[in-house]
Design a protein around this motif. Structure first.
Motif, PDB file in Angstrom:
ATOM      1  N   THR A 164       0.874  -1.158   0.078  1.00 56.51           N
ATOM      2  CA  THR A 164       0.008  -0.075   0.208  1.00 56.51           C
ATOM      3  C   THR A 164       0.835   1.329   0.213  1.00 56.51           C
ATOM      4  N   VAL A 165       1.992   1.207  -0.226  1.00 56.22           N
ATOM      5  CA  VAL A 165       3.013   2.216  -0.157  1.00 56.22           C
ATOM      6  C   VAL A 165       3.789   2.513  -1.505  1.00 56.22           C
ATOM      7  N   SER A 166       4.147   3.660  -2.007  1.00 57.55           N
ATOM      8  CA  SER A 166       4.987   3.543  -3.318  1.00 57.55           C
ATOM      9  C   SER A 166       6.299   3.400  -2.899  1.00 57.55           C
ATOM     10  N   CYS A 167       7.154   3.353  -3.892  1.00 58.82           N
ATOM     11  CA  CYS A 167       8.547   3.094  -3.830  1.00 58.82           C
ATOM     12  C   CYS A 167       9.556   4.386  -3.924  1.00 58.82           C
ATOM     13  N   GLN A 168       8.922   5.253  -4.322  1.00 53.85           N
ATOM     14  CA  GLN A 168       9.781   6.751  -4.488  1.00 53.85           C
ATOM     15  C   GLN A 168      10.556   7.107  -3.073  1.00 53.85           C
ATOM     16  N   ARG A 169       9.798   7.095  -1.930  1.00 51.12           N
ATOM     17  CA  ARG A 169      10.657   7.528  -0.944  1.00 51.12           C
ATOM     18  C   ARG A 169      11.895   6.592  -0.263  1.00 51.12           C
ATOM     19  N   GLN A 170      11.751   5.227  -0.455  1.00 51.14           N
ATOM     20  CA  GLN A 170      12.698   4.401  -0.130  1.00 51.14           C
ATOM     21  C   GLN A 170      13.914   4.416  -1.168  1.00 51.14           C
ATOM     22  N   ILE A 171      13.508   4.579  -2.300  1.00 48.81           N
ATOM     23  CA  ILE A 171      14.591   4.668  -3.510  1.00 48.81           C
ATOM     24  C   ILE A 171      15.385   5.935  -3.341  1.00 48.81           C
ATOM     25  N   LYS A 172      14.672   6.935  -3.222  1.00 47.83           N
ATOM     26  CA  LYS A 172      15.330   8.193  -3.114  1.00 47.83           C
ATOM     27  C   LYS A 172      16.215   8.184  -1.933  1.00 47.83           C
ATOM     28  N   GLY A 173      15.680   7.497  -0.678  1.00 49.37           N
ATOM     29  CA  GLY A 173      16.510   7.623   0.407  1.00 49.37           C
ATOM     30  C   GLY A 173      17.842   6.761   0.458  1.00 49.37           C
ATOM     31  N   ALA A 174      17.621   5.650  -0.400  1.00 50.48           N
ATOM     32  CA  ALA A 174      18.747   4.778  -0.796  1.00 50.48           C
ATOM     33  C   ALA A 174      19.791   5.782  -1.730  1.00 50.48           C
ATOM     34  N   TYR A 175      19.346   6.314  -2.583  1.00 44.99           N
ATOM     35  CA  TYR A 175      20.220   6.908  -3.470  1.00 44.99           C
ATOM     36  C   TYR A 175      20.958   8.196  -2.703  1.00 44.99           C
ATOM     37  N   LEU A 176      20.061   8.850  -1.905  1.00 50.02           N
ATOM     38  CA  LEU A 176      21.053   9.694  -1.131  1.00 50.02           C
ATOM     39  C   LEU A 176      21.779   9.383  -0.182  1.00 50.02           C
ATOM     40  N   ASP A 177      21.518   8.474   0.465  1.00 49.50           N
ATOM     41  CA  ASP A 177      22.571   7.648   1.637  1.00 49.50           C
ATOM     42  C   ASP A 177      23.977   7.203   0.885  1.00 49.50           C
ATOM     43  N   HIS A 178      23.519   6.522  -0.352  1.00 47.86           N
ATOM     44  CA  HIS A 178      24.888   6.208  -1.082  1.00 47.86           C
ATOM     45  C   HIS A 178      25.663   7.421  -1.664  1.00 47.86           C
ATOM     46  N   GLU A 179      25.258   8.594  -1.941  1.00 50.87           N
ATOM     47  CA  GLU A 179      25.551   9.743  -2.377  1.00 50.87           C
ATOM     48  C   GLU A 179      26.472  10.220  -1.268  1.00 50.87           C
ATOM     49  N   ASP A 180      25.576  10.534  -0.132  1.00 48.36           N
ATOM     50  CA  ASP A 180      26.334  11.290   1.125  1.00 48.36           C
ATOM     51  C   ASP A 180      27.564  10.319   1.584  1.00 48.36           C
ATOM     52  N   LEU A 181      27.354   9.112   1.468  1.00 49.14           N
ATOM     53  CA  LEU A 181      28.562   8.417   1.757  1.00 49.14           C
ATOM     54  C   LEU A 181      29.628   8.383   1.017  1.00 49.14           C
ATOM     55  N   LEU A 182      29.516   8.474  -0.127  1.00 50.48           N
ATOM     56  CA  LEU A 182      30.535   8.660  -1.268  1.00 50.48           C
ATOM     57  C   LEU A 182      31.300  10.192  -1.123  1.00 50.48           C
ATOM     58  N   LEU A 183      30.412  10.899  -0.931  1.00 50.68           N
ATOM     59  CA  LEU A 183      31.055  12.391  -0.500  1.00 50.68           C
ATOM     60  C   LEU A 183      31.854  12.642   0.335  1.00 50.68           C
ATOM     61  N   SER A 184      31.250  11.929   1.536  1.00 55.55           N
ATOM     62  CA  SER A 184      32.177  11.936   2.910  1.00 55.55           C
ATOM     63  C   SER A 184      33.403  11.266   2.720  1.00 55.55           C
ATOM     64  N   VAL A 185      33.607  10.092   2.133  1.00 51.09           N
ATOM     65  CA  VAL A 185      34.721   9.544   1.978  1.00 51.09           C
ATOM     66  C   VAL A 185      35.772  10.029   1.131  1.00 51.09           C
ATOM     67  N   VAL A 186      35.200  10.787  -0.139  1.00 51.87           N
ATOM     68  CA  VAL A 186      36.049  11.446  -1.184  1.00 51.87           C
ATOM     69  C   VAL A 186      36.714  12.869  -0.355  1.00 51.87           C
ATOM     70  N   THR A 187      35.689  13.449   0.302  1.00 52.22           N
ATOM     71  CA  THR A 187      36.151  14.838   0.978  1.00 52.22           C
ATOM     72  C   THR A 187      37.064  14.346   2.246  1.00 52.22           C
ATOM     73  N   SER A 188      37.134  13.415   2.788  1.00 46.97           N
ATOM     74  CA  SER A 188      38.151  13.079   4.088  1.00 46.97           C
ATOM     75  C   SER A 188      39.384  12.639   3.266  1.00 46.97           C
ATOM     76  N   ILE A 189      39.287  11.925   2.027  1.00 51.47           N
ATOM     77  CA  ILE A 189      40.603  11.413   1.268  1.00 51.47           C
ATOM     78  C   ILE A 189      41.312  12.716   0.895  1.00 51.47           C
TER      79      ILE A 189
END
Length: 259
Positions: A164-189
């Motif tokens: 009964t729920v759509s997929c947009q919120r979960q997919i967007k959250g997964a995308y943003l979490d992956h993007e934030d993790l990538l940016l954090s690691v690259v910025t630290s390096i």
């Protein structure tokens, strides 16, 4: 260079430590790329390109960090110069990755919508797999391009799905979490690499030039030759003095016996 002498040069220790940490960070960046490729949205998102980019970037970081460790141990301006050029290019490359990721941050909804539509038209079985794993139906709503395609609300009404729920919120959250993790690691390096670059420039300014090293070796060689010549002259003089003394003693003994 004697490894025990590295403790006399703090900049060498800084370069070595920063590059070891960067190598460890490159392993973390590889892990982030692998996570992006194996996540629930890997077949849906264009982020697979970003994941492969992060893996390739991590390999480049690892190789440049190895060069940095060699530059820290070597007593060579040319090696330090090569490392400085490579680390500068790497910093610019990482900065472009960060800018690229940030430029897409406000366009996430459009990117995901277009990706969902492309997969919906070409390979709806992928969406069916995503809906099953995320326990959702459709994209923006349960009737928005949901799978199965038999009817608009087939996913919600199907006994196999019934979500009964759509997929947009979960997919967007997964995308943003992956993007934030990538940016954090690259910025630290990148922060570690900037510190290593500053230390490399400072060490480069302290090291003598190649002609200065040659002059120093030439002077040392000349000093050793002069020292050896003086020792030889001193030994010859000692022999001559000793020989004259022996002749005088023999001459005196002969005269005494004649008397």
């Amino acid at each position: 260079m004697d490894l025990m002498h590295i403790y006399r040069h703090p900049m060498r220790l800084y370069i070595l430590a920063f590059n070891i940490l960067a190598m460890i960070g490159s392993v973390g960046l590889t892990a982030v790329g692998i996570i992006g490729l194996t996540s629930n949205t890997r077949l849906l998102l264009d982020s697979s390109i970003l994941s492969w980019t992060s893996i390739a970037l991590s390999l480049f970081i690892f190789l440049v960090s190895l060069l940095g460790c060699a530059a820290a141990l070597a007593n060579s301006k040319s090696v330090l110069s090569s490392y400085g050029v490579m680390i500068s290019l790497l910093i610019l490359l990482q900065l472009s990755v960060i800018i690229f990721a940030l430029s897409r941050h406000d366009k996430v909804d459009g990117i995901l919508d277009n990706a969902w539509q492309r997969v919906y038209d070409n390979n709806p079985r992928i969406l069916q797999d995503i809906e099953t794993r995320l326990a959702c139906c459709g994209y923006s709503s349960v009737g928005d391009r949901a799978v199965p395609k038999t009817s608009k609300y087939a996913c919600r009404e199907s006994p196999a799905f019934g979500y009964t729920v759509s997929c947009q919120r979960q997919i967007k959250g997964a995308y943003l979490d992956h993007e934030d993790l990538l940016l954090s690691v690259v910025t630290s390096i990148q922060f570690l690499q900037i510190l290593a670059l500053v230390a490399a420039v400072a060490l480069w300014s302290q090291l003598p030039r190649s002609n200065e090293i040659e002059d120093r070796y030439r002077v040392e060689h000349s000093q050793r030759l002069l020292r050896g010549m003086r020792e030889d002259q001193a030994q010859r003089g000692y022999r001559d003095t000793g020989g004259q003394g022996e002749e005088q003693e023999r001459y005196g003994a002969t005269e005494w016996s004649n008397r």
